[in-house]
Design an enzyme around this catalytic site. Structure first.
Site, PDB file in Angstrom:
ATOM      1  N   THR A 171      -8.207   3.687   7.859  1.00 12.30           N
ATOM      2  CA  THR A 171      -9.427   2.876   7.909  1.00 12.30           C
ATOM      3  C   THR A 171      -9.488   2.149   9.248  1.00 12.30           C
ATOM      4  O   THR A 171      -8.628   1.331   9.543  1.00 12.30           O
ATOM      5  CB  THR A 171      -9.412   1.837   6.759  1.00 12.30           C
ATOM      6  OG1 THR A 171      -8.979   2.494   5.578  1.00 12.30           O
ATOM      7  CG2 THR A 171     -10.785   1.252   6.549  1.00 12.30           C
ATOM      8  N   GLU A 198     -10.928  -9.335   2.640  1.00 15.45           N
ATOM      9  CA  GLU A 198      -9.667  -8.989   3.293  1.00 15.45           C
ATOM     10  C   GLU A 198      -9.968  -8.916   4.781  1.00 15.45           C
ATOM     11  O   GLU A 198     -10.777  -8.083   5.218  1.00 15.45           O
ATOM     12  CB  GLU A 198      -9.123  -7.642   2.785  1.00 15.45           C
ATOM     13  CG  GLU A 198      -7.803  -7.298   3.476  1.00 15.45           C
ATOM     14  CD  GLU A 198      -7.064  -6.141   2.822  1.00 15.45           C
ATOM     15  OE1 GLU A 198      -7.137  -5.995   1.579  1.00 15.45           O
ATOM     16  OE2 GLU A 198      -6.402  -5.389   3.572  1.00 15.45           O
ATOM     17  N   HIS A 238      -5.488   3.721  -1.957  1.00 14.84           N
ATOM     18  CA  HIS A 238      -6.831   4.058  -1.473  1.00 14.84           C
ATOM     19  C   HIS A 238      -7.159   5.475  -1.925  1.00 14.84           C
ATOM     20  O   HIS A 238      -6.532   6.433  -1.466  1.00 14.84           O
ATOM     21  CB  HIS A 238      -6.831   3.959   0.063  1.00 14.84           C
ATOM     22  CG  HIS A 238      -8.167   4.162   0.695  1.00 14.84           C
ATOM     23  ND1 HIS A 238      -8.372   3.946   2.041  1.00 14.84           N
ATOM     24  CD2 HIS A 238      -9.370   4.551   0.197  1.00 14.84           C
ATOM     25  CE1 HIS A 238      -9.641   4.194   2.332  1.00 14.84           C
ATOM     26  NE2 HIS A 238     -10.265   4.581   1.234  1.00 14.84           N
ATOM     27  N   ARG A 258      -7.033  12.858   0.760  1.00 18.69           N
ATOM     28  CA  ARG A 258      -5.976  13.346   1.660  1.00 18.69           C
ATOM     29  C   ARG A 258      -4.581  12.876   1.244  1.00 18.69           C
ATOM     30  O   ARG A 258      -3.596  13.472   1.607  1.00 18.69           O
ATOM     31  CB  ARG A 258      -6.258  12.950   3.106  1.00 18.69           C
ATOM     32  CG  ARG A 258      -6.087  11.492   3.387  1.00 18.69           C
ATOM     33  CD  ARG A 258      -6.170  11.207   4.858  1.00 18.69           C
ATOM     34  NE  ARG A 258      -7.506  11.429   5.391  1.00 18.69           N
ATOM     35  CZ  ARG A 258      -7.964  10.830   6.490  1.00 18.69           C
ATOM     36  NH1 ARG A 258      -7.187  10.019   7.173  1.00 18.69           N
ATOM     37  NH2 ARG A 258      -9.174  11.061   6.926  1.00 18.69           N
ATOM     38  N   HIS A 316       1.043   6.145   1.827  1.00 20.57           N
ATOM     39  CA  HIS A 316       1.866   7.038   2.648  1.00 20.57           C
ATOM     40  C   HIS A 316       2.918   7.798   1.844  1.00 20.57           C
ATOM     41  O   HIS A 316       3.422   8.822   2.293  1.00 20.57           O
ATOM     42  CB  HIS A 316       2.555   6.257   3.767  1.00 20.57           C
ATOM     43  CG  HIS A 316       1.631   5.956   4.912  1.00 20.57           C
ATOM     44  ND1 HIS A 316       0.431   6.579   5.095  1.00 20.57           N
ATOM     45  CD2 HIS A 316       1.759   5.099   5.945  1.00 20.57           C
ATOM     46  CE1 HIS A 316      -0.145   6.119   6.187  1.00 20.57           C
ATOM     47  NE2 HIS A 316       0.631   5.215   6.723  1.00 20.57           N
ATOM     48  N   ARG A 347      -9.288   8.075  -1.298  1.00 19.89           N
ATOM     49  CA  ARG A 347     -10.273   8.472  -0.279  1.00 19.89           C
ATOM     50  C   ARG A 347     -11.141   9.608  -0.794  1.00 19.89           C
ATOM     51  O   ARG A 347     -10.699  10.421  -1.612  1.00 19.89           O
ATOM     52  CB  ARG A 347      -9.542   8.919   1.002  1.00 19.89           C
ATOM     53  CG  ARG A 347      -8.856   7.797   1.746  1.00 19.89           C
ATOM     54  CD  ARG A 347      -8.301   8.310   3.059  1.00 19.89           C
ATOM     55  NE  ARG A 347      -9.362   8.669   3.959  1.00 19.89           N
ATOM     56  CZ  ARG A 347      -9.760   7.917   4.985  1.00 19.89           C
ATOM     57  NH1 ARG A 347      -9.174   6.788   5.267  1.00 19.89           N
ATOM     58  NH2 ARG A 347     -10.753   8.316   5.745  1.00 19.89           N
ATOM     59  N   ASN A 378       0.858  -1.194   0.000  1.00 20.48           N
ATOM     60  CA  ASN A 378       0.000   0.000   0.000  1.00 20.48           C
ATOM     61  C   ASN A 378       0.896   1.246   0.000  1.00 20.48           C
ATOM     62  O   ASN A 378       1.678   1.454   0.931  1.00 20.48           O
ATOM     63  CB  ASN A 378      -0.894  -0.041   1.247  1.00 20.48           C
ATOM     64  CG  ASN A 378      -1.827   1.147   1.300  1.00 20.48           C
ATOM     65  OD1 ASN A 378      -1.407   2.268   1.066  1.00 20.48           O
ATOM     66  ND2 ASN A 378      -3.082   0.907   1.616  1.00 20.48           N
ATOM     67  N   GLU A 438      -8.424   0.510  -3.172  1.00 17.70           N
ATOM     68  CA  GLU A 438      -9.289   0.535  -1.990  1.00 17.70           C
ATOM     69  C   GLU A 438     -10.252   1.692  -2.145  1.00 17.70           C
ATOM     70  O   GLU A 438      -9.857   2.795  -2.538  1.00 17.70           O
ATOM     71  CB  GLU A 438      -8.453   0.749  -0.728  1.00 17.70           C
ATOM     72  CG  GLU A 438      -7.689  -0.471  -0.299  1.00 17.70           C
ATOM     73  CD  GLU A 438      -6.861  -0.183   0.938  1.00 17.70           C
ATOM     74  OE1 GLU A 438      -7.006   0.894   1.545  1.00 17.70           O
ATOM     75  OE2 GLU A 438      -6.037  -1.032   1.268  1.00 17.70           O
ATOM     76  N   HIS A 478      -3.827  -4.606   7.542  1.00 21.32           N
ATOM     77  CA  HIS A 478      -3.980  -3.495   8.482  1.00 21.32           C
ATOM     78  C   HIS A 478      -3.132  -3.740   9.728  1.00 21.32           C
ATOM     79  O   HIS A 478      -3.348  -4.688  10.460  1.00 21.32           O
ATOM     80  CB  HIS A 478      -5.439  -3.246   8.888  1.00 21.32           C
ATOM     81  CG  HIS A 478      -5.637  -1.834   9.325  1.00 21.32           C
ATOM     82  ND1 HIS A 478      -6.002  -0.825   8.461  1.00 21.32           N
ATOM     83  CD2 HIS A 478      -5.452  -1.237  10.519  1.00 21.32           C
ATOM     84  CE1 HIS A 478      -6.070   0.311   9.116  1.00 21.32           C
ATOM     85  NE2 HIS A 478      -5.741   0.094  10.360  1.00 21.32           N
TER      86      HIS A 478
HETATM   87  N1  PXP Z   1      -5.794  -3.004   3.951  1.00 13.25           N
HETATM   88  C1  PXP Z   1      -6.770  -2.063   4.021  1.00 13.25           C
HETATM   89  C2  PXP Z   1      -8.131  -2.413   3.560  1.00 13.25           C
HETATM   90  C3  PXP Z   1      -6.472  -0.764   4.501  1.00 13.25           C
HETATM   91  O1  PXP Z   1      -7.447   0.159   4.550  1.00 13.25           O
HETATM   92  C4  PXP Z   1      -5.153  -0.461   4.870  1.00 13.25           C
HETATM   93  C5  PXP Z   1      -4.814   0.926   5.334  1.00 13.25           C
HETATM   94  O2  PXP Z   1      -4.963   1.815   4.289  1.00 13.25           O
HETATM   95  C6  PXP Z   1      -4.184  -1.468   4.764  1.00 13.25           C
HETATM   96  C7  PXP Z   1      -4.533  -2.733   4.320  1.00 13.25           C
HETATM   97  C8  PXP Z   1      -2.752  -1.210   5.110  1.00 13.25           C
HETATM   98  O3  PXP Z   1      -2.663  -0.978   6.480  1.00 13.25           O
HETATM   99  P1  PXP Z   1      -1.258  -0.535   7.104  1.00 13.25           P
HETATM  100  O4  PXP Z   1      -0.905   0.777   6.499  1.00 13.25           O
HETATM  101  O5  PXP Z   1      -1.547  -0.482   8.566  1.00 13.25           O
HETATM  102  O6  PXP Z   1      -0.272  -1.609   6.723  1.00 13.25           O
END
Ligand code: PXP
Length: 245
Positions: A104, A154, A46, A52, A9, A48, A6, A73, A195
């Site tokens: 999330t 997921e 994602h 953001r 960030h 959003r 992901n 996402e 997550h």
């Molecule tokens: N999976 C989903 C559905 C999420 O919303 C997120 C956070 O955006 C992640 C995975 C990744 O989570 P993390 O950044 O805590 O690894």
């Protein structure tokens, strides 16, 4: 077990300086290329509703450049659904979204919204897009995902990650994840998880069967600050390598 990275960030850092402008570094598309070069099996972003971090132009550029698999996402709202149908990611993961959350926070209340989710699932599948639902490891939610006709769930590993330092709570969360994974697999769903996963808590997840893919963002991007993105991705792939399947 596959790794989806992901990259939200990366865009978070860019937006901290360049929000509202059409350029700026670091570029999430370039980050995705580094992740793929290091062996990541997919890229997750994602979009959003509050934009953001990831912007519309990022998902368009990602669609053009991602060579593995693009996982978008998204919230199940008309505007974002329309964007996804045009974009055609390989898979969408439908997540709940609240404006004031840092990230999330919970899983989808799939059972309570199954009609709306089933409608979106059908529209996505007709466009050739697989659908995953981000749900808590809860039997009611797994049943709802089956009824909705999703291809994937997921499993939300946030509660597991939070419980990790407390052995009894950690074992309880692992049992919930394993039970949900077995239930989903037995019903024909494919099972991803994500997550709060990091280099320390991923090996303990090996007791959860049937996992196809982990989606990991924060820990990899954080580690990348010190060792670089390719190394951070390779270290996570190494961490995941012993998964018994
Ligand atoms: N999976 C989903 C559905 C999420 O919303 C997120 C956070 O955006 C992640 C995975 C990744 O989570 P993390 O950044 O805590 O690894």
């Amino acid at each position: 077990m596959k790794l989806g990275v992901n990259i939200d960030h990366v865009a978070t850092v860019r937006e901290a300086r360049y929000h509202g402008r059409l350029r700026g570094e670091p570029d999430p598309v370039q980050a995705a290329q580094y992740c793929e070069a290091a062996g990541a099996h997919g890229i997750t972003a994602h979009l959003r509703e509050d934009r953001r971090h990831i912007q519309d132009r990022d998902v368009r550029a990602l669609r053009r450049s991602v060579r593995t698999r693009l996982n978008l996402e998204m919230a199940n709202t008309p505007g974002i659904v329309a964007i996804a149908l045009r974009l055609k990611p390989d898979i969408v993961c439908i997540v709940p979204e609240r404006r004031l959350e840092v990230t999330t926070e919970g899983g989808l209340e799939a059972a309570g919204q199954w009609r709306a989710l089933a409608r979106t699932r059908r529209r996505m599948n007709r466009a050739g897009i697989d659908v995953s639902l981000f749900i808590a490891p809860n039997p009611r939610q797994v049943d709802a995902a089956v009824r909705i006709g999703a291809q994937f769930i997921e499993l939300h590993t946030g509660a597991y990650a939070e419980a990790f330092a407390r052995p009894a709570a950690r074992r309880r969360e692992l049992r919930r994840l394993a039970a949900a994974a077995r239930q989903a697999h037995a019903s024909g769903l494919r099972v991803n998880a994500g997550h709060g996963l990091n280099y320390a808590n991923v090996p303990e997840l090996f007791g959860v069967p049937h996992l196809v893919e982990l989606n990991i963002g924060h820990s990899i991007i954080s580690r990348a600050i010190f060792v670089g993105l390719e190394t951070a991705v390779r270290e996570m792939l190494d961490t995941m390598a012993g998964y018994p399947g």
